[in-house]
Design an enzyme around this catalytic site. Structure first.
Site, PDB file in Angstrom:
ATOM      1  N   HIS B 197      -3.636   6.893   0.380  1.00  0.00           N
ATOM      2  CA  HIS B 197      -3.009   7.250  -0.897  1.00  0.00           C
ATOM      3  C   HIS B 197      -4.060   7.856  -1.795  1.00  0.00           C
ATOM      4  O   HIS B 197      -5.166   7.342  -1.898  1.00  0.00           O
ATOM      5  CB  HIS B 197      -2.371   6.026  -1.563  1.00  0.00           C
ATOM      6  CG  HIS B 197      -1.662   6.367  -2.839  1.00  0.00           C
ATOM      7  ND1 HIS B 197      -0.443   6.996  -2.862  1.00  0.00           N
ATOM      8  CD2 HIS B 197      -2.011   6.197  -4.136  1.00  0.00           C
ATOM      9  CE1 HIS B 197      -0.070   7.201  -4.126  1.00  0.00           C
ATOM     10  NE2 HIS B 197      -1.013   6.715  -4.917  1.00  0.00           N
ATOM     11  N   GLY B 206       2.763   5.950  -6.229  1.00  0.00           N
ATOM     12  CA  GLY B 206       3.884   6.884  -6.260  1.00  0.00           C
ATOM     13  C   GLY B 206       3.458   8.335  -6.254  1.00  0.00           C
ATOM     14  O   GLY B 206       2.369   8.672  -5.779  1.00  0.00           O
ATOM     15  N   LEU B 232       6.308   0.259  -1.800  1.00  0.00           N
ATOM     16  CA  LEU B 232       5.572   1.528  -1.825  1.00  0.00           C
ATOM     17  C   LEU B 232       4.152   1.386  -2.386  1.00  0.00           C
ATOM     18  O   LEU B 232       3.976   0.897  -3.513  1.00  0.00           O
ATOM     19  CB  LEU B 232       6.370   2.551  -2.661  1.00  0.00           C
ATOM     20  CG  LEU B 232       5.742   3.958  -2.730  1.00  0.00           C
ATOM     21  CD1 LEU B 232       5.712   4.619  -1.369  1.00  0.00           C
ATOM     22  CD2 LEU B 232       6.489   4.810  -3.739  1.00  0.00           C
ATOM     23  N   ASP B 233       3.183   1.836  -1.619  1.00  0.00           N
ATOM     24  CA  ASP B 233       1.776   1.850  -2.051  1.00  0.00           C
ATOM     25  C   ASP B 233       1.280   0.466  -2.450  1.00  0.00           C
ATOM     26  O   ASP B 233       0.402   0.326  -3.302  1.00  0.00           O
ATOM     27  CB  ASP B 233       1.563   2.835  -3.215  1.00  0.00           C
ATOM     28  CG  ASP B 233       1.861   4.273  -2.804  1.00  0.00           C
ATOM     29  OD1 ASP B 233       1.661   4.588  -1.623  1.00  0.00           O
ATOM     30  OD2 ASP B 233       2.292   5.064  -3.650  1.00  0.00           O
ATOM     31  N   ASP B 234       1.859  -0.563  -1.838  1.00  0.00           N
ATOM     32  CA  ASP B 234       1.510  -1.918  -2.242  1.00  0.00           C
ATOM     33  C   ASP B 234       1.030  -2.778  -1.065  1.00  0.00           C
ATOM     34  O   ASP B 234       0.880  -3.989  -1.194  1.00  0.00           O
ATOM     35  CB  ASP B 234       2.710  -2.576  -2.929  1.00  0.00           C
ATOM     36  CG  ASP B 234       2.304  -3.812  -3.706  1.00  0.00           C
ATOM     37  OD1 ASP B 234       1.252  -3.752  -4.384  1.00  0.00           O
ATOM     38  OD2 ASP B 234       3.015  -4.831  -3.621  1.00  0.00           O
TER      39      ASP B 234
END
Lengths: 289, 289, 289, 289
Positions: B197, B206, B232-234
């Protein structure tokens, strides 16, 4: 939590199968709780390095008992070994001249409890920092250092050694002391004298490293924390770091940036040393962070 | 030297006295030569993590034998454990869109032998990178990805999963894939999907993280390599890094600096994963570098 | 946005009051829109350095006109000056041996449009990288380089110089070329030959810097991008960086870490050079980032 | 050399052709020697930012004269502008609670002459640091800060504001003050209150950022120096930095690493502010280093 008492075993020996098993087996057989364990096999020299941190309360004996019980394992593997006890703080004697950025940093870490050592005294060849040191309740000794006369210099260093011995110092820290330790003291206190040099060694050893760096036009400057040996600025390196500069930075700017990196590198290197994380291997170090 | 065959044991179990002794004793009793050993005790969860790298030739059995002999130790300590064999390379399937800086970097590391994996195929929702991938002798699969239509998207991901399974992929790498993996695949391949990311998470999760960073006026930007989970992205973070920017840098400049940090962070995180250096612990990772 | 055509004026002259006023007054009087402006006064040498980037469309003349109009200002201040035009891309000729990490990195930046140059050819003393270079549509020239025989070496370098001249090269990049450029070529192409050295100079100049670093036991390794002069690894430094290592890292590990830092440092240094951001001042550089 | 008196002009205005020419022409016409010049064109807002440092002795008037002569130029370009005089040191009032690492660092920089400011007083809601502050000859004011009672808190902040005003403070520094400034003071002293937050904002705003970072499992932690606004931890960022941690680091370890980065980031940010290097642009900053 950090305050729970610990014994720290550090050792090196010829590498072979079974070392970790023997050491961890020894501790397990006595119920020893290992808090931290680190290993390094030097494939060039065939030597194995190890550090174990054990909760003191988990063992059925004290540090004397630990040493006497462990001796058999150590002998079997021909180990060069030591055990330190967190309840017995290392005693640092600090040498300074006039510049106080490293001293200020170390004394703050000491008084905030971050650097867990005793500081029996600070020694200087100038009176400038007496008041600051004494505010901390730490004795300050002034030892005049003649600039040129060799015999006077020898006497001054004899006085420093005597003060260090009297207060049972473990480690002598040259916190920007700006004087070269004579060879006899380098030998006598081998592995116990730590210096901060204001360059990224081996570049710019000796005098005025920032001037040298300015002349060469490097794009980063650095600092090096190392054990002092007879060869100037050539002892085993404990820690180093660098910081970016550019064409607009004068020697004075480098000195300013340099102060920040010198104190950081010295503080880190000293912490590794104090926590028995540094094992010397020839002219290099193994640092178990 | 690096080429000598190794078995890597990774495990976690409830912490107690004697784990290291039992494991190292097991290897010592079979003459096993430990090349690298790492430990971590998580004092919050009371769980112990361990990684051992052993020279294959030093043991009297193969990897199947190792697994069957070690099972008794593992059971005694209720270990969650795995053994990997350096002779059996992990199989990475790489997903890309149009941006190729991460792909270019990974394929170079692969062809130079630095990244010791097999790459059975590269999958993309664009045709742009076919020629570059095929020059490496690696099959390239184009899978159309409709932008809006949900059913088409589901079919595309089913096709991707099918390709991954067919080529017996171990790990799916989203090398700037720019598409969100559906929840069912996140669950099905838990711990096996790695994403890069382009922000220093948890900041700027995000879409369009560089635009977000520009708007907020941060002085550093970053990149994060993490396992993909349904949130998401976690997912658990494997590796991160940052790079300095300043007021003069536009979003385009950030994108340019970002490419360098994205590829470096992905390459490092992926290497840790491939060498079995990453153990997942809840939503965090233990990374034995 | 970056694509709008620009003229870049770089100059140096004796420092005095009014230089900036004269130059910015010149541009303002012609409606010139300054996009970027940088200055440096070297207080040691009394010399002033300057770089201005102007939108081409904002001026009422072309680059020839700009040069002829500006000549009067330049003469008044005894300027050493140049104007480059973003529409006329610099021509880089790349020299490589067998290691391709820098080449791979540069060619990716070139094909993605990040490095705005023309690459008329790549020259190597090995055939290994022909296919990769030719995939990019770039001519690849093999020039045999005898290891010992001096006359053969001279002929090989004459061939390289001839290829460079034929394709009207502006800059010669030694992207881990592993051969020492002869003095006559260093002089002939002064300020036009860029090398990446795999150490943090001035430490570890010459052969096998990672082996030297390993022997010395440093805690960081580095890379240096510099202009090539007759004195080996002693030319003006454009860019440097370092990366942390520790006692567990072998020479092979250093080589691996080193590749990443070498390619990053070369890419940055080369970008500064290509964008006319580097002004040589004696054996140092002014780099207007 | 650094000691020569300087005037520093900072300004912003709508971008157009001729700003630099007008300003540098103004100085040149009066024989002004420009020591440092920086520019930034914000292409998003169409605003131009500028900072000039001029040797005071090179001008035929004093700072009052400079302001009155420059006013015509400023009006022509609709500039928002200020002139500061290095002979008139900025007056910093420092707010602390119990933690003293930032205070210790700032006071050392002040007493060594590196941070060229006056410190008319230090204010704290605890008595702990009185002796250390007073050793420096700096007045120390204790202001009790009730934990829960809102009216008591308002009175305490009114007292702080009154002390700040009485000693003619320019800048209020929250050096780990651990109390949230009320909105009316944020507005009253807009652009004059600087805070150090112990996270890499926007991640982990609010309370206990190291605990938040530990929970999330990030691989770097950071610190942020910013102007205080009514929105908590959301003001314009002046400076940030990060430091690497790993899975072995507890919250306590993060706090320890964090102290080093907090004090470094605060010291850098504060220096930029004191030297008039920071221009606020909306909720972002232009920092001319």
């Amino acid at each position: 939590m950090k305050a729970s008492r610990r014994y720290t075993l550090t050792l090196s020996c010829p590498d072979r199968v079974g070392i970790v098993a023997a050491v961890s087996g020894f501790f397990a057989s006595h119920g020893g709780w290992i808090v931290e364990a680190s290993y390094h096999a030097d494939t060039n020299t065939g030597r194995f390095f190890m550090r174990q941190e054990i909760l003191a309360d988990s063992l059925p004996f004290d540090v004397i008992g630990l040493r006497s019980h462990f001796a058999a394992v150590a002998t079997e593997f021909a180990m060069d070994w030591q055990v330190s006890d967190s309840a017995r703080k290392k005693r640092l004697v600090i040498l300074v001249s006039k510049q106080d950025h490293c001293l200020n940093d170390l004394l703050h870490r000491w008084r905030s409890g971050e650097l867990e050592v005793d500081i029996p005294c600070v020694i200087s060849n100038h009176e400038d920092l007496r008041s600051f040191v004494e505010w901390h309740g730490i004795p300050f000794h002034y030892v005049a250092m003649p600039n040129l006369e060799e015999s006077g210099k020898a006497a001054a260093f004899a006085k420093i050694a005597s003060l260090f011995d009297q207060c049972q110092g473990d480690t002598l820290v040259l916190a920007r002391f700006m004087q070269i330790l004579p060879p006899d003291l380098c030998r006598r206190y081998a592995g116990r004298v730590i210096n901060i040099h204001h360059s990224f060694l081996p570049s710019f050893a000796g005098a005025k490293p920032y001037h040298q760096a300015f002349e060469r036009g490097v794009k980063l400057i650095g600092a090096t924390c190392h054990y002092v040996t007879e060869a100037l600025d050539d002892g085993p390196i404990i820690e180093q770091d660098t910081v970016r500069i550019d064409h607009g930075d004068s020697v004075e700017d480098m000195v300013r940036y340099g102060r920040d990196i010198e104190k950081t590198v010295l503080a880190r290197g000293l912490r590794y040393h104090v926590e028995s994380r540094v094992l010397v291997s020839g002219n290099k170090t193994v640092v178990f962070k």
